[in-house]
Scaffold this active site. Structure first.
Site, mmCIF file in Angstrom:
data_model
loop_
_atom_site.group_PDB
_atom_site.id
_atom_site.type_symbol
_atom_site.label_atom_id
_atom_site.label_comp_id
_atom_site.label_asym_id
_atom_site.label_seq_id
_atom_site.Cartn_x
_atom_site.Cartn_y
_atom_site.Cartn_z
ATOM 1 N N GLY A 1 -7.399 0.659 4.388
ATOM 2 C CA GLY A 1 -8.817 0.354 4.221
ATOM 3 C C GLY A 1 -9.281 -0.632 5.278
ATOM 4 O O GLY A 1 -8.622 -1.639 5.525
ATOM 5 N N VAL B 1 -5.738 -7.435 22.526
ATOM 6 C CA VAL B 1 -5.900 -6.809 23.842
ATOM 7 C C VAL B 1 -6.037 -7.862 24.933
ATOM 8 O O VAL B 1 -5.349 -7.807 25.965
ATOM 9 C CB VAL B 1 -7.121 -5.863 23.839
ATOM 10 C CG1 VAL B 1 -7.438 -5.385 25.253
ATOM 11 C CG2 VAL B 1 -6.871 -4.677 22.913
ATOM 12 N N ARG C 1 -5.503 7.140 6.364
ATOM 13 C CA ARG C 1 -4.222 7.197 5.658
ATOM 14 C C ARG C 1 -3.524 8.486 6.080
ATOM 15 O O ARG C 1 -4.175 9.483 6.364
ATOM 16 C CB ARG C 1 -4.441 7.133 4.149
ATOM 17 C CG ARG C 1 -5.247 5.884 3.737
ATOM 18 C CD ARG C 1 -5.338 5.723 2.236
ATOM 19 N NE ARG C 1 -6.300 4.689 1.866
ATOM 20 C CZ ARG C 1 -6.051 3.392 1.847
ATOM 21 N NH1 ARG C 1 -4.839 2.975 2.201
ATOM 22 N NH2 ARG C 1 -6.963 2.510 1.487
ATOM 23 N N ASP D 1 -0.792 -3.950 2.618
ATOM 24 C CA ASP D 1 0.619 -3.767 2.271
ATOM 25 C C ASP D 1 1.138 -2.379 2.637
ATOM 26 O O ASP D 1 2.287 -2.228 3.062
ATOM 27 C CB ASP D 1 0.863 -4.074 0.789
ATOM 28 C CG ASP D 1 -0.040 -3.289 -0.150
ATOM 29 O OD1 ASP D 1 -0.884 -2.516 0.340
ATOM 30 O OD2 ASP D 1 0.112 -3.442 -1.371
ATOM 31 N N SER E 1 0.160 -0.605 5.159
ATOM 32 C CA SER E 1 0.334 -0.645 6.610
ATOM 33 C C SER E 1 1.629 -1.356 6.971
ATOM 34 O O SER E 1 2.324 -0.960 7.926
ATOM 35 C CB SER E 1 -0.856 -1.366 7.258
ATOM 36 O OG SER E 1 -2.072 -0.741 6.917
ATOM 37 N N THR F 1 -7.170 -7.086 5.083
ATOM 38 C CA THR F 1 -7.578 -6.441 3.834
ATOM 39 C C THR F 1 -8.515 -7.379 3.099
ATOM 40 O O THR F 1 -8.254 -8.588 2.999
ATOM 41 C CB THR F 1 -6.381 -6.105 2.928
ATOM 42 O OG1 THR F 1 -6.859 -5.772 1.618
ATOM 43 C CG2 THR F 1 -5.394 -7.247 2.812
ATOM 44 N N ASP G 1 -8.891 -7.614 0.065
ATOM 45 C CA ASP G 1 -8.347 -7.958 -1.255
ATOM 46 C C ASP G 1 -7.612 -9.298 -1.285
ATOM 47 O O ASP G 1 -7.363 -9.833 -2.371
ATOM 48 C CB ASP G 1 -7.397 -6.866 -1.742
ATOM 49 C CG ASP G 1 -8.057 -5.496 -1.805
ATOM 50 O OD1 ASP G 1 -9.281 -5.447 -1.998
ATOM 51 O OD2 ASP G 1 -7.347 -4.480 -1.648
ATOM 52 N N ASP H 1 -4.531 -9.857 -0.847
ATOM 53 C CA ASP H 1 -3.378 -9.655 -1.732
ATOM 54 C C ASP H 1 -2.061 -9.490 -0.979
ATOM 55 O O ASP H 1 -1.133 -8.842 -1.481
ATOM 56 C CB ASP H 1 -3.609 -8.442 -2.637
ATOM 57 C CG ASP H 1 -3.787 -7.139 -1.861
ATOM 58 O OD1 ASP H 1 -3.912 -7.183 -0.615
ATOM 59 O OD2 ASP H 1 -3.798 -6.074 -2.494
ATOM 60 N N ARG I 1 -31.600 -8.718 -19.863
ATOM 61 C CA ARG I 1 -30.539 -7.710 -19.946
ATOM 62 C C ARG I 1 -29.226 -8.306 -19.429
ATOM 63 O O ARG I 1 -29.192 -9.415 -18.914
ATOM 64 C CB ARG I 1 -30.888 -6.451 -19.161
ATOM 65 C CG ARG I 1 -30.904 -6.589 -17.660
ATOM 66 C CD ARG I 1 -30.912 -5.214 -16.984
ATOM 67 N NE ARG I 1 -32.143 -4.501 -17.230
ATOM 68 C CZ ARG I 1 -33.098 -4.315 -16.305
ATOM 69 N NH1 ARG I 1 -32.955 -4.823 -15.093
ATOM 70 N NH2 ARG I 1 -34.182 -3.652 -16.594
ATOM 71 N N ARG J 1 -8.689 -4.128 -5.809
ATOM 72 C CA ARG J 1 -7.528 -3.398 -6.364
ATOM 73 C C ARG J 1 -6.965 -4.153 -7.562
ATOM 74 O O ARG J 1 -7.664 -4.403 -8.525
ATOM 75 C CB ARG J 1 -6.482 -3.155 -5.278
ATOM 76 C CG ARG J 1 -6.856 -2.079 -4.308
ATOM 77 C CD ARG J 1 -5.665 -1.510 -3.600
ATOM 78 N NE ARG J 1 -4.850 -2.554 -2.970
ATOM 79 C CZ ARG J 1 -3.743 -2.300 -2.306
ATOM 80 N NH1 ARG J 1 -3.297 -1.063 -2.185
ATOM 81 N NH2 ARG J 1 -3.051 -3.283 -1.769
ATOM 82 N N LYS K 1 -30.897 -18.362 -23.476
ATOM 83 C CA LYS K 1 -30.560 -17.512 -22.328
ATOM 84 C C LYS K 1 -30.894 -16.061 -22.630
ATOM 85 O O LYS K 1 -30.554 -15.554 -23.701
ATOM 86 C CB LYS K 1 -29.071 -17.649 -21.988
ATOM 87 C CG LYS K 1 -28.666 -16.982 -20.686
ATOM 88 C CD LYS K 1 -27.201 -17.288 -20.357
ATOM 89 C CE LYS K 1 -26.775 -16.684 -19.033
ATOM 90 N NZ LYS K 1 -27.499 -17.269 -17.876
ATOM 91 N N GLU L 1 -12.172 -4.510 -10.159
ATOM 92 C CA GLU L 1 -11.895 -3.086 -10.342
ATOM 93 C C GLU L 1 -10.538 -2.838 -10.982
ATOM 94 O O GLU L 1 -10.337 -1.820 -11.645
ATOM 95 C CB GLU L 1 -12.001 -2.341 -9.011
ATOM 96 C CG GLU L 1 -10.976 -2.750 -7.965
ATOM 97 C CD GLU L 1 -11.105 -1.939 -6.684
ATOM 98 O OE1 GLU L 1 -11.779 -0.892 -6.710
ATOM 99 O OE2 GLU L 1 -10.542 -2.360 -5.657
ATOM 100 N N VAL M 1 -19.597 -1.252 0.210
ATOM 101 C CA VAL M 1 -20.427 -2.175 0.992
ATOM 102 C C VAL M 1 -19.660 -3.469 1.269
ATOM 103 O O VAL M 1 -19.912 -4.150 2.269
ATOM 104 C CB VAL M 1 -21.768 -2.504 0.303
ATOM 105 C CG1 VAL M 1 -22.626 -1.270 0.164
ATOM 106 C CG2 VAL M 1 -21.556 -3.189 -1.044
#
Length: 293
Positions: A15, A28, A76, A107, A109, A129, A131, A133, A164, A173, A216, A225, A253
């Site tokens: 990712g 480079v 991938r 990880d 990769s 990444t 994440d 992680d 609402r 992840r 409130k 997630e 995003v």
């Protein structure tokens, strides 16, 4: 005996994350200033198998430090997971004169790095990444930008959240770092992360009802997630409380956008250090940061 390195290959895998371009640029330019040739491998390990390899120079990485994504693209590759695929990829390095690889990714990769090292190709990994992680590093390229993007999106969402409950799902992840810090930054009522088990009635519903008594009227719940789906949680909250509940999944995003200062600087430092390790004959390592706040 250390491998003599004349040409360094660089690729991004898995990712994508904001700051990958800054890392590519640093690799480079540092390599060229140290007298190495550089080849860019496009579309990750898949590029080794398809021959999608380009020569890179100082101008190849001009005006990219501020850009999101990765100019080398990422993908991938199922074939690379096989021994035959790994052997083909290593032979592609030899055929193209690539003596060592710098791999920017997560990880998965790095597992690829290990596989390439087993085939005799020296590798250095850069943790890229959102994440955050990678266990050996306190910080990964893209993490700060992803959190800032999430905060910006949730702040906009807050402007439309009247009477609402907004349940916002963020990426990460199986790690809760983005959710935890974003939840603090936006003043969420509850933040749910994979590392901490929760009881819906006690940790969510009861808190909502208690704060309702103080006047409130709107609520923001952050869910990582790795915990579950925002829509399922929103449905359950509405069912139990009667409060209109909406789910928002921020999704990819968080992987886009111009990298923050922190990601540009960290990526640049890591890219420089990767080349310096190879120059010193140190390889099959991951560049990591420690004790960064």
């Amino acid at each position: 005996m250390a491998t003599e390195i004349k040409t360094i290959g660089v690729l991004t895998s898995g990712g994508d994350a904001p700051g990958m371009n800054a890392a590519i640029r640093a690799v480079v330019r540092t390599a060229i200033m140290r007298g190495y040739s550089v080849k860019g491998i496009r579309h990750g390990y898949n590029g080794l198998l398809t021959g999608d390899i380009i020569d890179m120079n100082l101008r190849s990485v001009s005006e990219i430090i501020h850009r999101g994504g990765t100019i080398l693209y990422t993908a991938r590759c199922l074939e690379f997971k096989t021994l035959e695929g790994q052997q083909r990829a290593a032979q592609a390095c030899r055929d193209n004169g690539i003596d060592a690889l710098v791999v920017i990714g997560g990880d998965g990769s790095f597992r690829g790095c290990k596989d390439m090292a087993a085939q005799g190709i020296p590798c250095v990994g850069l943790p890229g990444t959102i994440d955050n992680d990678i266990a050996c590093s306190d910080y990964t390229i893209g993490y700060d930008t992803a959190m800032n993007t999430a905060v910006e999106m949730i702040d906009k969402l807050r402007d439309t959240t009247h009477d609402r409950c907004s349940v916002v799902e963020v990426m990460g992840r199986n790690a809760g770092y983005i959710a935890l810090n974003t939840g603090i930054a936006v003043g969420a009522l509850v933040t749910l992360i994979p590392e901490v088990p929760y009881d819906l009635e006690r940790d969510v519903i009861a808190k909502m009802k208690a704060t309702q008594k103080t006047g409130k009227q709107h609520f923001i719940i952050i869910i990582a997630e790795g915990v579950g789906h925002a829509q399922d949680l929103a449905n359950e909250i509405q069912s139990r409380t009667g409060i209109d509940s909406r789910a928002t999944v921020l999704g990819h995003v968080q992987r886009g956008g111009s990298p923050t200062l922190r990601d540009r600087v960290t990526a640049s430092r890591m890219g420089y250090h990767a080349v310096e390790l190879l120059r010193k004959g140190i390889y099959n390592r991951v560049v990591a940061t420690k004790a960064e706040s």
